[in-house]
Motif scaffolding. Structure first.
Motif, short mmCIF file in Angstrom:
data_model
loop_
_atom_site.label_atom_id
_atom_site.label_comp_id
_atom_site.label_asym_id
_atom_site.label_seq_id
_atom_site.Cartn_x
_atom_site.Cartn_y
_atom_site.Cartn_z
N ASP A 169 1.07 6.38 -9.92
CA ASP A 169 -0.16 5.89 -10.34
C ASP A 169 -0.92 5.37 -9.33
O ASP A 169 -2.21 5.31 -9.26
CB ASP A 169 -0.15 4.79 -11.47
CG ASP A 169 0.80 5.49 -12.77
OD1 ASP A 169 0.36 6.66 -13.15
OD2 ASP A 169 2.05 5.01 -13.12
N ILE A 170 -0.53 4.46 -8.43
CA ILE A 170 -1.28 3.97 -7.12
C ILE A 170 -0.44 4.12 -6.08
O ILE A 170 0.93 4.33 -6.06
CB ILE A 170 -1.75 2.55 -7.59
CG1 ILE A 170 -0.48 1.67 -7.20
CG2 ILE A 170 -2.49 2.38 -8.86
CD1 ILE A 170 -0.81 0.11 -7.14
N PHE A 191 4.44 3.16 -8.55
CA PHE A 191 3.62 3.10 -7.56
C PHE A 191 4.53 3.89 -6.30
O PHE A 191 5.79 3.38 -6.04
CB PHE A 191 3.02 1.83 -7.00
CG PHE A 191 3.79 0.68 -6.73
CD1 PHE A 191 4.07 0.51 -5.48
CD2 PHE A 191 4.62 -0.10 -7.78
CE1 PHE A 191 4.85 -0.56 -5.09
CE2 PHE A 191 5.33 -0.83 -7.38
CZ PHE A 191 5.62 -1.23 -6.11
N LEU A 192 3.44 4.34 -5.49
CA LEU A 192 4.11 4.73 -4.08
C LEU A 192 3.74 3.80 -3.09
O LEU A 192 2.86 3.34 -3.01
CB LEU A 192 3.29 6.17 -3.68
CG LEU A 192 4.04 6.81 -2.41
CD1 LEU A 192 5.41 7.28 -2.67
CD2 LEU A 192 3.01 8.32 -2.27
N CYS A 193 4.82 3.39 -2.52
CA CYS A 193 4.93 2.14 -1.55
C CYS A 193 5.19 2.41 0.01
O CYS A 193 6.36 3.44 0.37
CB CYS A 193 5.91 1.24 -1.82
SG CYS A 193 5.60 -0.44 -0.94
N ARG A 235 -1.08 9.06 -14.67
CA ARG A 235 -0.97 8.97 -16.22
C ARG A 235 -1.23 7.35 -16.92
O ARG A 235 -0.85 7.31 -17.98
CB ARG A 235 0.61 9.62 -16.63
CG ARG A 235 0.47 10.79 -16.14
CD ARG A 235 2.06 11.14 -15.86
NE ARG A 235 2.62 10.55 -14.84
CZ ARG A 235 4.12 10.50 -14.57
NH1 ARG A 235 4.77 11.28 -15.14
NH2 ARG A 235 4.66 9.97 -13.40
N SER A 236 -1.30 6.40 -16.14
CA SER A 236 -1.27 4.93 -16.55
C SER A 236 -2.45 4.19 -15.90
O SER A 236 -2.24 3.33 -15.14
CB SER A 236 0.07 4.24 -16.23
OG SER A 236 1.01 4.91 -16.73
N ARG A 290 -8.94 14.75 0.55
CA ARG A 290 -8.34 15.75 -0.15
C ARG A 290 -8.31 15.45 -1.66
O ARG A 290 -7.69 16.11 -2.43
CB ARG A 290 -6.84 15.68 0.39
CG ARG A 290 -6.64 15.97 1.79
CD ARG A 290 -5.28 15.78 2.17
NE ARG A 290 -5.14 15.90 3.69
CZ ARG A 290 -4.00 15.78 4.19
NH1 ARG A 290 -2.91 15.68 3.59
NH2 ARG A 290 -4.01 16.01 5.69
N ASN A 291 -9.35 14.51 -2.05
CA ASN A 291 -9.44 14.11 -3.55
C ASN A 291 -8.10 13.82 -4.42
O ASN A 291 -8.07 14.06 -5.59
CB ASN A 291 -10.10 15.54 -4.35
CG ASN A 291 -11.35 15.93 -3.77
OD1 ASN A 291 -12.06 15.15 -3.71
ND2 ASN A 291 -11.60 17.19 -3.52
N LEU A 292 -7.38 13.22 -3.48
CA LEU A 292 -6.24 12.48 -4.12
C LEU A 292 -6.49 11.15 -4.62
O LEU A 292 -5.47 10.43 -5.16
CB LEU A 292 -5.01 12.33 -2.97
CG LEU A 292 -4.64 13.60 -2.23
CD1 LEU A 292 -3.88 13.40 -1.16
CD2 LEU A 292 -4.03 14.59 -3.33
N LEU A 293 -7.53 10.51 -4.46
CA LEU A 293 -7.72 9.23 -4.98
C LEU A 293 -9.00 9.17 -5.89
O LEU A 293 -9.98 10.13 -5.66
CB LEU A 293 -8.15 8.19 -3.79
CG LEU A 293 -7.11 7.97 -2.72
CD1 LEU A 293 -7.59 7.20 -1.58
CD2 LEU A 293 -5.93 7.45 -3.36
#
Length: 355
Positions: A97-98, A49-51, A278-279, A113-116
């Motif tokens: 992934d999140i 995850f990106l935090c 991917r997960s 931006r259709n990133l989510l």
């Protein structure tokens, strides 16, 4: 040619070669049997995850979720504006992934931006409507109120004025004594910029230029200014109150938290499932967990007093805003996001981030 010879030549493979081939054959056959007979042979999926919260909270989320779920979990910590830029630039080859943490106006732009991708976590219905996306592209995990933080020892030792308002930050006696983060990388910094712009209206440009002229050096992260003044390297920090409160207790320095008299604003720290994950199942599991009591109480375990979002938890953001005697402006994440491009351009053109 005698009777023991023929026209053909035979090659005897060395013993080591034959052994190696047999081992390779066994490995291939084993892998095939594993794939055919049981899914348990497949490696356990990993969540990345990106935090965009304080690093201590990111680590608390990672450790607690991994403990509760059994899913191997890693994270990369990036400030909100930088995180959004990275997600945008790597959309063709997703790395995470999140995304969790950082003011939710960044998530509004990520959705545009259709990133989510849409996902309703198990605790989605306990979150007030104004703290989540109507299409379930993101939801709030925590909230914080923007403040002015000061180190009274540094103030007194250098005979500096103690600011209690945004206007006070214009004082030339505070030149080089203010610590603030860069809006080009930090969501905290953009929230501070947007808040002052709304309060000062037509006079915002002049006010902002005078305030930021007093900043000695812009930090990369919005959590960092509190650490700067706790170390005594500046007297005043612009940040969310919980970061100052954590540094106060963590460093032993006595820091004061003041809410500007003209008014202030707050953040809704968001979370969302990234497109191209991917997960998928593991990402959904962590979002379920983040919307639960365990996920929303992790900030306090890390020593940062960010308010939970769920109505089912005490001292949640909605109740804080309803009962606080602080003058806190009200605006939606969409309204803040609409102004982002304008004020980011202003910051890039007017603020000397290289100093």
């Amino acid at each position: 040619m005698n009777g023991n010879q023929s026209g053909a030549r035979f090659y005897r493979a060395p013993l080591g070669y034959t052994y190696t081939m047999r081992i390779r054959l066994r490995l291939v056959m084993g892998a095939l049997m594993c794939a055919l007979l049981t899914a348990a042979c497949a490696p356990t999926s990993e969540l990345i995850f990106l935090c965009s919260n304080d690093e201590s909270v990111c680590e608390q989320w990672r450790a607690d979720f991994e403990h509760d779920s059994g899913i191997s979990t890693r994270f990369l910590r990036l400030p909100t504006s930088e995180a959004l830029a990275r997600l945008t630039s790597t959309r063709g080859e997703p790395e995470f992934d999140i995304w969790v943490g950082g003011p939710s106006d960044g998530y509004v732009l990520a959705k545009e931006r259709n990133l989510l991708q849409q996902y309703r976590p198990t605790g989605f219905d306990t979150i007030p409507e104004r703290f989540k996306d109507a299409d379930a592209a993101w939801f709030g995990v925590y909230g914080s109120v923007l403040a002015i933080c000061t180190n009274p020892e540094v103030i007194e030792a250098n005979d500096l004025p103690r600011p209690t308002s945004w206007k006070d930050l214009e004082d030339p006696r505070l030149q080089t004594w203010i610590s603030a983060s860069s809006p080009l990388t930090s969501g905290t910094a953009f929230t501070a910029l947007w808040t002052q712009a709304k309060i000062f209206g037509s006079e915002a440009d002049d006010h902002l230029e005078e305030v930021y002229a007093n900043v000695a050096r812009f930090t990369h992260s919005g959590t960092a200014p509190a650490s700067v003044i706790a170390a005594g390297d500046a007297a005043v920090a612009i940040s969310f109150a919980p970061y100052c409160e954590q540094r106060r207790f963590g460093s032993g320095a006595r820091l004061d938290v003041t809410y500007p008299s003209e008014g202030t604003f707050y953040e809704v720290g968001g979370a969302g499932l990234l497109a191209g994950t991917r997960s998928q199942a593991e990402g959904e599991a962590m979002l379920d967990w983040l919307s639960s009591r365990s996920g929303q109480e992790a900030m306090a375990k890390a020593g940062i007093s960010q308010s939970p979002i769920s109505r089912q938890l005490p001292d949640n953001l909605e109740s804080l805003l309803a009962t606080s005697n602080v003058n806190i402006m009200d605006a939606t994440s969409d309204e803040v996001a609409q102004d982002r491009a304008r004020w980011m351009e202003w910051a890039a053109n007017h603020l000397e981030f290289s100093k």
